[in-house]
Design a protein around this motif. Structure first.
Motif, PDB file in Angstrom:
ATOM      1  N   ILE A   4       0.857  -1.179   0.000  1.00  0.00           N
ATOM      2  CA  ILE A   4       0.000   0.000   0.000  1.00  0.00           C
ATOM      3  C   ILE A   4       0.896   1.234   0.000  1.00  0.00           C
ATOM      4  N   GLU A   5       0.616   2.142  -0.888  1.00  0.00           N
ATOM      5  CA  GLU A   5       1.385   3.376  -0.966  1.00  0.00           C
ATOM      6  C   GLU A   5       0.555   4.527  -0.412  1.00  0.00           C
ATOM      7  N   PRO A   6       1.205   5.481   0.219  1.00  0.00           N
ATOM      8  CA  PRO A   6       0.488   6.641   0.745  1.00  0.00           C
ATOM      9  C   PRO A   6      -0.255   7.388  -0.366  1.00  0.00           C
ATOM     10  N   ALA A   7      -1.452   7.887  -0.037  1.00  0.00           N
ATOM     11  CA  ALA A   7      -2.237   8.665  -1.000  1.00  0.00           C
ATOM     12  C   ALA A   7      -3.026   9.733  -0.255  1.00  0.00           C
ATOM     13  N   ALA A   8      -2.981  10.944  -0.760  1.00  0.00           N
ATOM     14  CA  ALA A   8      -3.765  12.032  -0.178  1.00  0.00           C
ATOM     15  C   ALA A   8      -5.247  11.741  -0.377  1.00  0.00           C
ATOM     16  N   PRO A   9      -6.112  12.217   0.531  1.00  0.00           N
ATOM     17  CA  PRO A   9      -7.546  12.040   0.343  1.00  0.00           C
ATOM     18  C   PRO A   9      -7.989  12.608  -1.006  1.00  0.00           C
ATOM     19  N   ALA A  10      -8.803  11.850  -1.722  1.00  0.00           N
ATOM     20  CA  ALA A  10      -9.227  12.228  -3.075  1.00  0.00           C
ATOM     21  C   ALA A  10      -9.880  13.604  -3.115  1.00  0.00           C
ATOM     22  N   ALA A  11     -10.703  13.922  -2.132  1.00  0.00           N
ATOM     23  CA  ALA A  11     -11.385  15.222  -2.137  1.00  0.00           C
ATOM     24  C   ALA A  11     -10.393  16.367  -1.997  1.00  0.00           C
ATOM     25  N   LEU A  12      -9.342  16.143  -1.254  1.00  0.00           N
ATOM     26  CA  LEU A  12      -8.317  17.172  -1.076  1.00  0.00           C
ATOM     27  C   LEU A  12      -7.561  17.398  -2.375  1.00  0.00           C
ATOM     28  N   VAL A  13      -7.268  16.317  -3.072  1.00  0.00           N
ATOM     29  CA  VAL A  13      -6.565  16.407  -4.351  1.00  0.00           C
ATOM     30  C   VAL A  13      -7.459  17.094  -5.388  1.00  0.00           C
ATOM     31  N   ALA A  14      -8.711  16.646  -5.481  1.00  0.00           N
ATOM     32  CA  ALA A  14      -9.633  17.188  -6.478  1.00  0.00           C
ATOM     33  C   ALA A  14      -9.893  18.678  -6.268  1.00  0.00           C
ATOM     34  N   LEU A  34      -7.217  -0.150   4.014  1.00  0.00           N
ATOM     35  CA  LEU A  34      -5.803  -0.539   3.994  1.00  0.00           C
ATOM     36  C   LEU A  34      -4.871   0.606   4.358  1.00  0.00           C
ATOM     37  N   GLY A  35      -5.400   1.811   4.509  1.00  0.00           N
ATOM     38  CA  GLY A  35      -4.650   2.875   5.136  1.00  0.00           C
ATOM     39  C   GLY A  35      -3.828   3.806   4.271  1.00  0.00           C
ATOM     40  N   ALA A  36      -4.136   3.926   2.992  1.00  0.00           N
ATOM     41  CA  ALA A  36      -3.355   4.821   2.139  1.00  0.00           C
ATOM     42  C   ALA A  36      -3.387   6.260   2.667  1.00  0.00           C
ATOM     43  N   GLN A  37      -4.564   6.718   3.142  1.00  0.00           N
ATOM     44  CA  GLN A  37      -4.655   8.079   3.667  1.00  0.00           C
ATOM     45  C   GLN A  37      -3.945   8.192   5.017  1.00  0.00           C
ATOM     46  N   SER A  38      -4.015   7.156   5.834  1.00  0.00           N
ATOM     47  CA  SER A  38      -3.298   7.166   7.119  1.00  0.00           C
ATOM     48  C   SER A  38      -1.799   7.307   6.885  1.00  0.00           C
ATOM     49  N   LEU A  39      -1.289   6.548   5.932  1.00  0.00           N
ATOM     50  CA  LEU A  39       0.136   6.625   5.615  1.00  0.00           C
ATOM     51  C   LEU A  39       0.511   8.020   5.130  1.00  0.00           C
ATOM     52  N   TRP A  40      -0.322   8.586   4.266  1.00  0.00           N
ATOM     53  CA  TRP A  40      -0.052   9.927   3.743  1.00  0.00           C
ATOM     54  C   TRP A  40      -0.069  10.964   4.869  1.00  0.00           C
ATOM     55  N   GLN A  68     -13.183   8.474   3.953  1.00  0.00           N
ATOM     56  CA  GLN A  68     -13.200   8.258   2.505  1.00  0.00           C
ATOM     57  C   GLN A  68     -14.136   7.110   2.136  1.00  0.00           C
ATOM     58  N   LEU A  69     -15.158   7.397   1.365  1.00  0.00           N
ATOM     59  CA  LEU A  69     -16.023   6.389   0.757  1.00  0.00           C
ATOM     60  C   LEU A  69     -16.712   5.482   1.767  1.00  0.00           C
ATOM     61  N   PHE A  70     -16.981   6.012   2.940  1.00  0.00           N
ATOM     62  CA  PHE A  70     -17.743   5.293   3.959  1.00  0.00           C
ATOM     63  C   PHE A  70     -18.895   6.202   4.335  1.00  0.00           C
ATOM     64  N   ARG A  71     -20.077   5.839   3.895  1.00  0.00           N
ATOM     65  CA  ARG A  71     -21.258   6.668   4.134  1.00  0.00           C
ATOM     66  C   ARG A  71     -21.792   6.361   5.525  1.00  0.00           C
ATOM     67  N   ALA A  72     -21.657   7.325   6.418  1.00  0.00           N
ATOM     68  CA  ALA A  72     -22.054   7.123   7.804  1.00  0.00           C
ATOM     69  C   ALA A  72     -22.654   8.400   8.378  1.00  0.00           C
ATOM     70  N   PRO A  73     -23.857   8.785   7.932  1.00  0.00           N
ATOM     71  CA  PRO A  73     -24.458  10.036   8.408  1.00  0.00           C
ATOM     72  C   PRO A  73     -24.567  10.122   9.924  1.00  0.00           C
ATOM     73  N   HIS A  74     -24.690   8.988  10.596  1.00  0.00           N
ATOM     74  CA  HIS A  74     -24.791   9.019  12.051  1.00  0.00           C
ATOM     75  C   HIS A  74     -23.491   9.487  12.717  1.00  0.00           C
ATOM     76  N   LEU A  75     -22.392   9.523  11.960  1.00  0.00           N
ATOM     77  CA  LEU A  75     -21.113   9.961  12.513  1.00  0.00           C
ATOM     78  C   LEU A  75     -20.771  11.411  12.179  1.00  0.00           C
ATOM     79  N   TYR A  76     -21.462  12.021  11.242  1.00  0.00           N
ATOM     80  CA  TYR A  76     -21.063  13.338  10.767  1.00  0.00           C
ATOM     81  C   TYR A  76     -21.069  14.388  11.874  1.00  0.00           C
ATOM     82  N   GLY A  77     -22.059  14.383  12.733  1.00  0.00           N
ATOM     83  CA  GLY A  77     -22.084  15.310  13.855  1.00  0.00           C
ATOM     84  C   GLY A  77     -20.914  15.080  14.799  1.00  0.00           C
TER      85      GLY A  77
END
Length: 166
Positions: free
Chosen positions: A20-30, A50-56, A114-123
Motif C-alpha cells: 500500500i502506498e500513501p495517497a492524499a484524500p481524493a477530495a483534497l486532491v480534487a 488498507l490505510g493509504a490516507q493514514s500513511l499519507w 473516505q467512501l464510507f457513508r455514515a451520516p450518524h457519525l457526521y455530527g
C-alpha cells in the motif's frame, strides 16, 4: 457493524495483494485545497481500510488514529506503517463504527472519512474537531454516473449537507 460485514471486508482486504502506498484524500486532491490542512497535529482516519490516507497523513507529520471494523485491514495497515517507517505515527484499531467513535479518542486537527457513508457519525466529526480543524469526507453519489449502482445515493436528496461551526 454486523460480524458478517466485518468478515466480508476481511475477505476483501485479504484478496488484495501488494503493498500500500500513501495517497492524499481524493477530495483534497480534487479541490486542490491541501493548503487548508494544519501542518501537524492529530488525525483520525475513519473506516481507514488498507490505510493509504493514514500513511499519507503520517508522512505529512500527523499522529494518526486509524479505525476500521476489519481486523485484516488494521493488520495490513500496521504492517505497511512499519514498512514505511511510520509505525510510531500510526495507531490502528479495530472498531465497530455502528457504535460510534469513542470520546476517549479525543479531538483531532484532521478527520478523514473516505467512501464510507455514515451520516450518524457526521455530527461526531464536527464535535471531535479541534479548533481550526478540518474534516474531509468523501461519499459516493449518482451525480454524473452513467450507471451509479444500488449503493450510491442521489446527491442533493438529503444524503449530505454542509456542517459548519464557528
Amino acid at each position: 457493524m454486523a460480524h458478517g460485514d466485518a468478515a466480508r471486508w476481511d475477505d476483501r482486504y485479504r484478496d488484495r495483494a501488494g503493498e500500500i502506498e500513501p495517497a492524499a484524500p481524493a477530495a483534497l486532491v480534487a479541490s486542490e485545497r491541501a493548503d487548508l490542512l494544519p501542518t501537524a497535529g492529530r488525525a483520525l482516519d475513519v473506516a481507514c481500510g488498507l490505510g493509504a490516507q493514514s500513511l499519507w497523513l503520517a508522512e505529512q507529520g500527523f499522529d494518526v488514529e486509524a479505525i476500521d471494523a476489519s481486523g485484516e485491514a488494521v493488520r495490513r495497515l500496521t504492517d505497511e506503517a512499519t514498512r514505511h517507517g511510520l509505525d510510531q505515527r500510526i495507531h490502528a484499531t479495530i472498531l465497530d463504527l455502528d457504535r460510534g467513535i469513542p470520546a476517549s479518542l479525543g479531538r483531532f486537527d484532521v478527520i478523514v472519512c473516505q467512501l464510507f457513508r455514515a451520516p450518524h457519525l457526521y455530527g461526531t466529526f464536527v464535535e471531535r474537531l479541534a479548533p481550526g480543524g478540518v474534516a474531509i469526507v468523501t461519499v459516493l453519489s449518482r451525480t454524473g454516473a452513467a450507471d451509479p449502482g444500488r449503493r450510491c445515493p442521489v446527491a442533493g436528496q438529503g444524503q449530505t449537507r454542509p456542517v459548519l461551526r464557528p
